[in-house]
Design a protein around this motif. Structure first.
Motif, mmCIF file in Angstrom:
data_model
loop_
_atom_site.group_PDB
_atom_site.id
_atom_site.type_symbol
_atom_site.label_atom_id
_atom_site.label_comp_id
_atom_site.label_asym_id
_atom_site.label_seq_id
_atom_site.Cartn_x
_atom_site.Cartn_y
_atom_site.Cartn_z
ATOM 1 N N GLN A 190 -2.606 5.320 7.766
ATOM 2 C CA GLN A 190 -2.065 5.567 6.432
ATOM 3 C C GLN A 190 -0.919 4.623 6.109
ATOM 4 O O GLN A 190 -0.756 4.198 4.963
ATOM 5 C CB GLN A 190 -1.592 7.024 6.327
ATOM 6 C CG GLN A 190 -2.737 8.029 6.309
ATOM 7 C CD GLN A 190 -2.251 9.449 6.235
ATOM 8 O OE1 GLN A 190 -1.336 9.846 6.965
ATOM 9 N NE2 GLN A 190 -2.834 10.226 5.335
ATOM 10 N N LYS A 191 -0.131 4.294 7.119
ATOM 11 C CA LYS A 191 0.966 3.352 6.906
ATOM 12 C C LYS A 191 0.453 1.961 6.547
ATOM 13 O O LYS A 191 1.173 1.149 5.964
ATOM 14 C CB LYS A 191 1.858 3.288 8.154
ATOM 15 C CG LYS A 191 2.678 4.543 8.396
ATOM 16 C CD LYS A 191 3.545 4.404 9.621
ATOM 17 C CE LYS A 191 4.334 5.683 9.874
ATOM 18 N NZ LYS A 191 5.285 6.000 8.785
ATOM 19 N N LYS A 192 -0.794 1.686 6.894
ATOM 20 C CA LYS A 192 -1.433 0.405 6.551
ATOM 21 C C LYS A 192 -2.223 0.514 5.243
ATOM 22 O O LYS A 192 -3.008 -0.377 4.908
ATOM 23 C CB LYS A 192 -2.368 -0.030 7.683
ATOM 24 C CG LYS A 192 -1.655 -0.422 8.974
ATOM 25 C CD LYS A 192 -0.898 -1.739 8.803
ATOM 26 C CE LYS A 192 -0.296 -2.211 10.094
ATOM 27 N NZ LYS A 192 0.402 -3.516 9.943
ATOM 28 N N LYS A 193 -2.029 1.616 4.523
ATOM 29 C CA LYS A 193 -2.668 1.842 3.219
ATOM 30 C C LYS A 193 -4.189 1.949 3.324
ATOM 31 O O LYS A 193 -4.919 1.588 2.401
ATOM 32 C CB LYS A 193 -2.298 0.721 2.232
ATOM 33 C CG LYS A 193 -0.816 0.437 2.122
ATOM 34 C CD LYS A 193 -0.042 1.648 1.652
ATOM 35 C CE LYS A 193 1.457 1.320 1.501
ATOM 36 N NZ LYS A 193 2.260 2.520 1.117
#
Length: 267
Positions: free
Chosen positions: A167-170
Motif C-alpha cells: 500500500q505504501k507503494k500505491k
C-alpha cells in the motif's frame, strides 16, 4: 493497474507460496511487485530473481534435512539465537549468486523489524542476501542480522502479511497469501520452535486480519496438517498452496485482475 503479491511468513509452510505462484503463472496473471515477510521474503526473492515456480519446486523437493543441517553447521556458533541466520544467505547465494535488488526482474520489498528502535524496516536496495536473512530471523530461534546499521529480526513480529508494504507503494490490486490461517492443533507443541512460532502467531493474529481485509484477493491455504518445520511434506505443502489459489480464482475470476487474465487466455 499494478498487481502486487504479499507473501507471509510461515517457516516450512512457506513452500505453499510456490503452489500459489504455479497457479498464477498458469492463469497468466502478471505480478508487478512482491512484498515478502520471512519465508515469503525467501520465496519472493527466488521468484523476483527469475526462478520459475517449477524450478523452485524442484529445489524444494530436493532439499533434505541433512542438507539443511549442513548449511546450519557451516555457520559460526551463535550467541543471540539457537541457529545462525547466515545459513539462509548461503542457501540463497548458492542458487542465485551474490545478487542485488537492482538485479531482480520483479521489484521486491522484504520486511524486517529493527529490534533496537522497535520499528518496521522495508528493504528494497543493496545486496539481497542480508535483507532476506533479516526478514527470516525469528527471534529466539535465529540470530538477529546487522544490516543497514540496524539490528534486524523477522518482519512477522509486526507485519507477517505485508499488505501495508504494498500500500505504501500505491499498489491497489493486492493478492495476499496468508499461511497463518489454519485451525490450531489441540496437541501440545513438540519443541521450542513450535512454542516460539505459535506465540508469534497469537500475538499478531488480530493485526494481520485487519491488514488482509485491505487486500483485494486473499489466499489462505489449509495447512493445519503441515508442521511448522515439516520439510518432509514439501510436495503436499506446495499442492495445498496451488489448491487455495485455484479456489480463489474460481471465486474471483469475474472481477478485475482475474477477468483480465482470463480474457488473455481465451481465444
Amino acid at each position: 493497474m499494478k498487481t502486487g503479491l504479499a507473501l507471509s511468513g510461515g517457516a516450512m509452510r512457506g513452500l505453499a507460496h510456490i503452489g500459489v505462484l504455479k497457479y498464477l503463472k498458469e492463469q497468466n496473471i502478471k505480478v508487478d511487485i512482491i512484498a515478502g515477510t520471512s519465508a515469503g521474503a525467501l520465496i519472493g526473492a527466488f521468484y523476483a530473481a527469475g526462478k520459475t515456480p517449477e524450478e523452485m519446486e524442484e529445489i524444494a523437493l530436493n532439499l533434505h534435512r541433512r542438507e539443511l543441517l549442513k548449511y546450519i553447521y557451516r555457520s559460526p556458533f551463535p550467541r543471540k539465537g539457537l541457529i545462525n541466520t547466515a545459513f539462509i544467505g548461503s542457501f540463497l547465494e548458492k542458487h542465485l549468486g551474490p545478487i542485488n535488488f537492482s538485479d531482480l526482474k520483479i521489484p521486491l520489498l522484504t520486511v524486517a523489524v529493527d529490534i533496537i528502535h522497535d520499528e518496521l524496516v522495508y528493504c528494497d536496495s543493496g545486496p539481497l542476501a542480508p535483507a532476506v536473512m533479516s526478514s527470516c530471523a525469528i527471534p529466539g530461534i535465529f540470530t538477529p542480522v546487522e544490516h543497514q546499521e540496524k539490528t534486524l529480526v523477522d518482519g512477522g513480529v509486526l507485519e507477517n502479511v505485508p499488505v501495508p508494504a504494498l500500500q505504501k507503494k500505491k499498489v491497489r490490486n493486492i493478492i495476499a497469501v496468508d499461511l497463518s490461517v489454519y485451525t490450531p492443533s489441540a496437541e501440545k507443541p513438540e519443541n521450542i520452535f513450535d512454542i516460539i512460532f505459535k506465540t508469534l502467531y497469537l500475538m499478531s493474529r488480530n493485526l494481520e486480519e485487519k491488514h488482509c481485509q485491505k487486500a483485494r484477493y486473499y489466499i489462505t491455504p489449509d495447512l493445519k496438517k503441515i508442521g511448522t518445520w515439516d520439510l518432509e511434506k514439501a510436495e503436499e505443502t506446495i499442492n495445498l498452496g496451488y489448491t487455495a489459489a485455484k479456489k480463489t480464482w474460481e471465486e474471483k475470476k469475474d472481477t478485475s485482475i482475474f477477468k483480465k487474465a482470463w480474457r488473455k487466455k481465451t481465444p
